[in-house]
Design an enzyme around this catalytic site. Structure first.
Site, PDB file in Angstrom:
ATOM      1  N   GLU A   1       9.350  -4.631 -20.070  1.00 23.26           N
ATOM      2  CA  GLU A   1       8.408  -4.831 -21.176  1.00 23.26           C
ATOM      3  C   GLU A   1       7.064  -4.166 -20.898  1.00 23.26           C
ATOM      4  O   GLU A   1       6.343  -3.811 -21.816  1.00 23.26           O
ATOM      5  CB  GLU A   1       8.174  -6.334 -21.420  1.00 23.26           C
ATOM      6  CG  GLU A   1       9.097  -6.891 -22.478  1.00 23.26           C
ATOM      7  CD  GLU A   1       8.764  -8.321 -22.893  1.00 23.26           C
ATOM      8  OE1 GLU A   1       7.743  -8.878 -22.443  1.00 23.26           O
ATOM      9  OE2 GLU A   1       9.543  -8.876 -23.670  1.00 23.26           O
TER      10      GLU A   1
ATOM     11  N   HIS B   1      31.562  -4.102  -5.509  1.00 25.12           N
ATOM     12  CA  HIS B   1      32.954  -4.059  -5.958  1.00 25.12           C
ATOM     13  C   HIS B   1      33.061  -3.899  -7.469  1.00 25.12           C
ATOM     14  O   HIS B   1      34.132  -4.044  -8.045  1.00 25.12           O
ATOM     15  CB  HIS B   1      33.686  -5.317  -5.473  1.00 25.12           C
ATOM     16  CG  HIS B   1      33.741  -5.378  -3.976  1.00 25.12           C
ATOM     17  ND1 HIS B   1      34.853  -5.017  -3.241  1.00 25.12           N
ATOM     18  CD2 HIS B   1      32.781  -5.702  -3.063  1.00 25.12           C
ATOM     19  CE1 HIS B   1      34.586  -5.130  -1.949  1.00 25.12           C
ATOM     20  NE2 HIS B   1      33.330  -5.550  -1.816  1.00 25.12           N
TER      21      HIS B   1
ATOM     22  N   LYS C   1      12.344  -9.061 -34.671  1.00 24.22           N
ATOM     23  CA  LYS C   1      11.922 -10.360 -35.231  1.00 24.22           C
ATOM     24  C   LYS C   1      11.717 -10.242 -36.732  1.00 24.22           C
ATOM     25  O   LYS C   1      12.166 -11.094 -37.499  1.00 24.22           O
ATOM     26  CB  LYS C   1      10.613 -10.819 -34.583  1.00 24.22           C
ATOM     27  CG  LYS C   1      10.744 -11.307 -33.159  1.00 24.22           C
ATOM     28  CD  LYS C   1       9.430 -11.899 -32.688  1.00 24.22           C
ATOM     29  CE  LYS C   1       9.411 -12.080 -31.191  1.00 24.22           C
ATOM     30  NZ  LYS C   1       8.089 -12.351 -30.672  1.00 24.22           N
TER      31      LYS C   1
END
Ligand code: PA5
Length: 446
Positions: A288, A309, A423
């Protein structure tokens, strides 16, 4: 000992000359936090810089008292928050206590984190668990308006009120938000909930050492005095203005040098599963802070040897656009001995008498050499042990490195304008008043 930046595995990738060349930029970035602060981008959000010394002592005492009350009257604490309003607390509890904290907690309240998703499965499950437990709620939102925690709080507030009645429920609700503004602040005032403040000048992802992180961390039995002391030690140590004597500034410099050489991904690495959420905190902090204006290292994370792995093949031989930042610990939280067996049926007697921490160390040593041979630069940060003091050191080290890195990159490390886009769309699609026009345009595209 304390934190140490080990550059031994960077020899082939970052030269002294390159460090010398970037030093003036590092110094300019540093000055944005000090003498050139007035003109620096995001300068209203530098509050975290002196927080380990200048934190509100009266509120700190109230946090401890609230944590003690929660520990005495609650079998569980539901922490409601998203992004910077939960990651630090969760990272701290898992780092110092355990990622299996809720399974191991006997004399401590369980801690559940909700409101960091809108998943009905996740929220529904925790609601079901809490129905049968004495619980309290700490709702955390700096803006006081974020949808995910607001929805979760509505649900858990109802659950508390059904269980204890409105008045007693109010005594189990702890609100951490802005000191004057936001819907949550207004609600807390009108209902008389215990209130804690996210100080002005401390953004969400830099807020772990405020009530945002401290209340849940203390409720889980972590020593927050030691946490602050560790952060204060880092604050003093990394105030040194000379990059050559300051690991924090050199780490910021190295990240930017590697980025400019095409290493666009920083893979955060630990060999301790209890570090998993710390990696998530780091991803938010760097992602951010730096990911804007079409720039920024992409922060990713792995836990080794587990992910050797799954991701090991890519790291060793995939596209050469990444470097690793490995955090190692000198002392394990506990150790386990591998013993010899008479029959040696599994052929593992060559490990007899060795501890798991020794074997884990060899996994690190083998991997760091293999990955650097595979052209993956490795930055190594050595820390003492996974306790509250060391965590305080690490929190502050990375916050400052992130701020300086962001300024070197030429972005404002303290805003997050891009988080708003989704948003607005979500509000429009949910029919929130005021978003009608956007809703029409969006529906046509779905
Ligand atoms: O770093 C930030 O500011 C954000 O990630 C916030 O922490 C996150 O969006 C939550 O915001 P709030 O605490 O206002 O609910």
């Amino acid at each position: 000992m304390a934190l140490n930046l080990n550059c031994r595995y960077l020899d082939r990738f970052v030269s002294e000359e390159e460090l010398a060349a970037i030093a003036p930029e590092v110094d300019h970035a540093r000055s944005c936090l000090y003498e050139n602060r007035e003109t620096a981008a995001g300068n209203t959000h530098h509050g975290w810089l002196t927080l380990p010394r200048d934190y509100d002592k009266e509120e700190f005492a109230r946090i401890k008292a609230a944590a003690a009350k929660i520990r005495s009257d609650s079998e569980a604490l539901v922490v409601i928050g998203i992004g910077g309003s939960y990651l630090g607390a969760r990272a701290a509890i898992e780092f110092v206590r355990s990622k299996n904290y809720n399974l191991l907690a006997k004399d401590d309240p369980k801690v559940f984190f909700v409101g960091n998703s809108i998943s009905p499965t996740e929220i529904g499950e925790i609601m079901e668990v809490c129905r049968n437990l004495d619980f309290s709620v700490n709702v955390i939102s700096k803006s006081g308006t974020t949808t995910e925690p607001a929805v979760a709080f509505r649900l858990f507030k109802k659950l508390l009120e059904e269980k204890y009645g409105k008045e007693q429920a109010a005594g189990r609700i702890y609100v951490t938000t802005d000191k004057v503004k936001g819907t949550l602040k207004a609600l807390a005032d009108s209902e008389g909930y215990a209130e804690f403040v996210v100080p002005d000048g401390v953004g969400g992802r830099y807020s772990v050492l405020t009530a945002v992180g401290l209340l849940p961390i203390a409720a889980a039995g972590v020593d927050i005095d030691a946490l602050m002391a560790g952060a204060a030690a880092s604050m003093e140590k990394y105030a040194e203005p000379d990059m050559w004597k300051n690991d924090c500034y050199r780490y910021a410099a190295i990240r930017n040098i590697l980025y400019r050489k095409g290493k666009k991904i920083e893979l955060m690495v630990s060999y301790e599963p209890d570090y998993t959420l710390m990696n998530e905190w780091l991803k938010q902090l760097f992602g951010e802070s730096e990911g804007k204006d079409g720039k920024g290292l992409f922060p990713a994370s792995v836990i080794y040897s587990t992910d050797l792995h799954s991701m090991g093949q890519y790291v060793q031989e995939g596209e050469r656009h990444l470097f690793e930042t490995v955090v190692t610990f000198r002392e394990p939280k506990r150790d386990v001995l591998v013993e010899a067996t008479a029959e040696n049926a599994d052929g593992l007697n060559f490990l007899a008498g060795r501890t798991l921490s020794y074997i884990n160390r060899k996994a690190f040593e083998g991997t760091v050499l293999a990955h650097t041979d595979g052209d993956v630069p490795n930055v190594v940060i050595e820390a003492d042990k996974m306790d509250a003091f060391t965590l305080g050191e690490l929190f502050y080290f990375f916050e400052k490195a992130c701020a300086v890195s962001g300024y070197i990159l030429g972005v404002n490390p303290f805003n997050q304008p891009g988080v708003e886009s989704y948003k607005k769309n979500m509000f429009a699609l949910l029919g929130k008043p005021g978003y009608e026009e956007l809703a029409g345009a969006l529906r046509e595209r779905l």
